[in-house]
Design an enzyme around this catalytic site. Structure first.
Site, PDB file in Angstrom:
ATOM      1  N   TYR A 145       0.782  -1.160   0.031  1.00  0.00           N
ATOM      2  CA  TYR A 145      -0.045  -0.135   0.101  1.00  0.00           C
ATOM      3  C   TYR A 145       0.769   1.153   0.125  1.00  0.00           C
ATOM      4  O   TYR A 145       0.808   2.107  -0.997  1.00  0.00           O
ATOM      5  CB  TYR A 145      -0.962  -0.055   1.156  1.00  0.00           C
ATOM      6  CG  TYR A 145      -1.825   1.324   1.303  1.00  0.00           C
ATOM      7  CD1 TYR A 145      -3.060   1.201   0.370  1.00  0.00           C
ATOM      8  CD2 TYR A 145      -1.788   1.948   2.278  1.00  0.00           C
ATOM      9  CE1 TYR A 145      -3.992   2.290   0.556  1.00  0.00           C
ATOM     10  CE2 TYR A 145      -2.672   3.302   2.214  1.00  0.00           C
ATOM     11  CZ  TYR A 145      -3.725   3.146   1.404  1.00  0.00           C
ATOM     12  OH  TYR A 145      -4.724   4.032   1.711  1.00  0.00           O
ATOM     13  N   ARG A 275       3.817   4.787  14.813  1.00  0.00           N
ATOM     14  CA  ARG A 275       3.527   5.356  16.173  1.00  0.00           C
ATOM     15  C   ARG A 275       2.675   6.600  16.359  1.00  0.00           C
ATOM     16  O   ARG A 275       1.931   6.661  17.183  1.00  0.00           O
ATOM     17  CB  ARG A 275       5.082   5.574  16.772  1.00  0.00           C
ATOM     18  CG  ARG A 275       5.741   4.536  17.044  1.00  0.00           C
ATOM     19  CD  ARG A 275       5.393   3.894  18.347  1.00  0.00           C
ATOM     20  NE  ARG A 275       5.124   4.604  19.616  1.00  0.00           N
ATOM     21  CZ  ARG A 275       4.101   4.475  20.344  1.00  0.00           C
ATOM     22  NH1 ARG A 275       3.340   3.316  20.553  1.00  0.00           N
ATOM     23  NH2 ARG A 275       3.660   5.253  21.654  1.00  0.00           N
ATOM     24  N   GLN A 276       2.842   7.383  15.391  1.00  0.00           N
ATOM     25  CA  GLN A 276       1.953   8.628  15.617  1.00  0.00           C
ATOM     26  C   GLN A 276       2.028   9.171  14.420  1.00  0.00           C
ATOM     27  O   GLN A 276       2.479   8.977  13.307  1.00  0.00           O
ATOM     28  CB  GLN A 276       2.909   9.752  16.617  1.00  0.00           C
ATOM     29  CG  GLN A 276       4.445   9.998  15.862  1.00  0.00           C
ATOM     30  CD  GLN A 276       5.231  10.701  16.453  1.00  0.00           C
ATOM     31  OE1 GLN A 276       4.834  11.350  17.905  1.00  0.00           O
ATOM     32  NE2 GLN A 276       6.296  11.122  16.203  1.00  0.00           N
TER      33      GLN A 276
END
Ligand code: NAD
Ligand code: UDP
Length: 327
Positions: A145, A275-276
């Site tokens: 993707y 993570r963010q």
């Protein structure tokens, strides 16, 4: 002036909202989809509308139609779905972009690519501005993707430089709302469906990872503004809501809003899970005059109402919950 738009991926979650918005603006819509992750239910009520047409087609195969502008949304977007047949995902992303770029070049019409915040991978720069090149694992399970979408962006910019194709690229951050499918697998629909069904709410990892959630009506507004922007506005432009929440906060909101008795449980964190994530949207605001207006609480209320209705009423839910628009 009324135009004829091709919406590739028009039977999917965002595509079905975009088709409705374009019809409401008085345009004609040709919805192209292979129904891999989208459903006919999402467009069923549009069939028979004099300005709506649907076509079953795979974007990985060349397409020859007559339209005034093209939105390319055709690609599975949920990690569960895009990872289930990764080679097909890369084919869809890369060949789909190539085929629609060739069509746009032949017709001399604008073409907009629905790219993604996944091009930033697991980012080392936070929040993410468009200038950031990202941190993507090219051989991991998300690469089909992420790299597929990165290659699609490359094609968009090369067609623009080499042939003068009227290209536009937006990078969409996590978007949610009515008409996501119950088995989509992304976090907002999972948590809501689990809460409404009284099943365990599955947090992957410890739930401290963050995402920024954009309500679909705001996102569609950004897509339409980008398409309407002058030809010189090629992007990339981030579209997302800069409000940032941990996944645990999201789970707690859904529990509070639904009043469910479901337990929150933990499951393993998927490989390479970022993570963010939070968009810098200064470009969208300055260039497109776009700001998201719907808060996470407001958007979740509407999405919970949709799924609550759809679990009892099936396809009628969207009549019941979606704002009625004059198509
Ligand atoms: P979705 O899975 O609901 O919609 C994708 C649509 O594309 C579906 O109708 C599917 O059947 C269709 N499709 C898939 N492969 C196809 C092919 N080969 N030929 C024709 N049609 C095909 O996902 P969505 O959330 O509506 O996402 C739409 C687009 O926006 C995708 O390109 C996605 O990558 C992008 N995007 C979405 C988000 C988000 O948070 N929703 C974030 C970033 C990018
Ligand atoms: N996630 C989760 N439980 C779920 C589905 C997802 O905790 O049932 C987490 C996932 O690991 C990720 C975040 O929620 O950290 C967003 O996942 P999603 O699949 O919606 O989109 P992504 O941003 O990862 O593409």
């Amino acid at each position: 002036m009324a135009k004829r738009y091709l919406v590739a991926g028009g039977a999917g979650f965002i595509g079905a909202h975009l088709c409705r918005r374009l019809l409401a603006q008085g345009h004609e819509v040709l919805c192209l989809d292979n129904y891999l992750t989208g459903t006919f239910d999402n467009i069923a009520e549009l069939v028979g509308h004099p300005r709506f047409e649907s076509m079953t087609h795979d974007v990985a195969t060349p397409v020859d139609v007559k339209v005034d502008a093209i939105f390319n949304l055709a690609c599975p977007a949920s990690p569960v779905h895009y990872g289930s047949d990764p080679i097909r995902t890369t084919r869809t992303s890369v060949l789909g972009a190539l085929n629609l770029l060739e069509l746009a070049t032949r017709l001399d019409v604008p073409v907009l690519q629905a790219s993604t915040s996944e091009v930033y991978g697991d980012p080392h720069v936070h929040p993410q501005p468009e200038e950031y090149w990202g941190n993507v694992n090219p051989i991991g399970p998300r690469a089909c993707y992420d790299e597929g979408k990165r290659c699609a962006e490359t094609l968009f910019f090369d067609f623009h430089r080499q042939y003068g194709t009227r290209t536009k690229v937006v990078r969409i951050f996590n978007t949610y709302g009515p008409m996501m499918s119950r088995n989509d697998g992304r976090v907002v629909s999972n948590f809501i469906v689990q809460a409404l069904d009284g099943e365990d709410i599955t947090i992957y990892g410890d739930g401290s990872q963050t995402r920024s959630f954009c309500y679909v009506d705001d996102l569609v507004d950004g897509l339409v503004r980008m398409m309407a922007a002058p030809a010189a506005v090629v992007g990339p432009i981030n579209l997302g809501n800069p409000g940032e929440f941990t996944i645990r906060e999201l789970a707690e909101k859904v529990v509070a809003m639904t009043g469910t008795t479901s337990r929150i449980i933990r499951r393993p964190l998927p490989v390479d899970d970022p993570r963010q994530r939070r968009p810098v949207i200064a470009r969208a605001t300055e260039i497109l005059g776009w700001v998201p207006r719907i808060t996470l609480d407001q958007g979740l209320e509407r999405t919970v109402a949709y799924f609550a209705a759809s679990s009892h009423r099936g396809a009628e839910a969207r009549e019941y919950v979606l704002e009625k628009q004059a198509w």
